[in-house]
Motif scaffolding. Structure first.
Motif, PDB file in Angstrom:
ATOM      1  N   ALA A  65       0.834  -1.193   0.000  1.00  0.00           N
ATOM      2  CA  ALA A  65       0.000   0.000   0.000  1.00  0.00           C
ATOM      3  C   ALA A  65       0.882   1.262   0.000  1.00  0.00           C
ATOM      4  N   HIS A  75      -2.603  -9.875  -5.948  1.00  0.00           N
ATOM      5  CA  HIS A  75      -2.054  -9.232  -4.749  1.00  0.00           C
ATOM      6  C   HIS A  75      -2.389  -7.737  -4.728  1.00  0.00           C
ATOM      7  N   THR A 125      -4.848  -6.258  -6.295  1.00  0.00           N
ATOM      8  CA  THR A 125      -6.295  -6.153  -6.109  1.00  0.00           C
ATOM      9  C   THR A 125      -6.661  -6.316  -4.640  1.00  0.00           C
ATOM     10  N   GLU A 126      -6.034  -7.246  -3.962  1.00  0.00           N
ATOM     11  CA  GLU A 126      -6.277  -7.453  -2.530  1.00  0.00           C
ATOM     12  C   GLU A 126      -5.830  -6.245  -1.718  1.00  0.00           C
ATOM     13  N   VAL A 127      -4.658  -5.701  -2.038  1.00  0.00           N
ATOM     14  CA  VAL A 127      -4.158  -4.522  -1.337  1.00  0.00           C
ATOM     15  C   VAL A 127      -5.118  -3.351  -1.518  1.00  0.00           C
ATOM     16  N   ALA A 171      -8.319  -3.486  -2.170  1.00  0.00           N
ATOM     17  CA  ALA A 171      -9.560  -3.774  -1.454  1.00  0.00           C
ATOM     18  C   ALA A 171      -9.378  -3.564   0.053  1.00  0.00           C
ATOM     19  N   ARG A 172      -8.259  -3.998   0.564  1.00  0.00           N
ATOM     20  CA  ARG A 172      -8.015  -3.937   2.003  1.00  0.00           C
ATOM     21  C   ARG A 172      -7.595  -2.543   2.462  1.00  0.00           C
ATOM     22  N   HIS A 173      -6.772  -1.857   1.667  1.00  0.00           N
ATOM     23  CA  HIS A 173      -6.175  -0.593   2.096  1.00  0.00           C
ATOM     24  C   HIS A 173      -6.579   0.601   1.242  1.00  0.00           C
ATOM     25  N   GLU A 182      -9.106   2.641   1.236  1.00  0.00           N
ATOM     26  CA  GLU A 182      -9.556   3.827   1.971  1.00  0.00           C
ATOM     27  C   GLU A 182      -8.362   4.597   2.529  1.00  0.00           C
ATOM     28  N   TRP A 183      -7.388   3.884   3.071  1.00  0.00           N
ATOM     29  CA  TRP A 183      -6.182   4.523   3.599  1.00  0.00           C
ATOM     30  C   TRP A 183      -5.396   5.188   2.464  1.00  0.00           C
TER      31      TRP A 183
END
Length: 80
Positions: free
Chosen positions: A1, A33, A35-37, A39-41, A43-44
């Motif tokens: 991220a 990977h 795409t996951e980052v 999705a997970r981060h 907003e940050w």
């Protein structure tokens, strides 16, 4: 991220945007990977780069390497 934030900040400078400009960030990547980052981060990341929206499509974007993973980024100044 953090690597994605670094890439977006560099793209902002290259585009001549001010550090206080709000942006629209479009991205795409064939990497699960990345795409996951996003999705997970996402907003940050958006908060760090002052993105008013993150869109998972980057037509006409620039390809980058984010810690060994491919990502295409397209940024633009957000409308007020």
């Amino acid at each position: 991220a953090r690597e994605i934030v670094k890439l977006v900040q560099a793209a902002r400078r290259e585009a001549g945007l001010d550090v206080s400009d709000r942006i629209v960030l479009r991205w795409s990547s064939p990497s699960a990977h990345v795409t996951e980052v996003m999705a997970r981060h996402g907003e940050w990341i958006a908060g760090e780069v002052l993105a008013v929206s993150l869109e998972p499509a980057a037509p006409g974007g620039e390809p980058h390497d984010a810690a060994g993973e491919p990502i295409t980024l397209a940024i633009g100044r957000a409308l007020s």
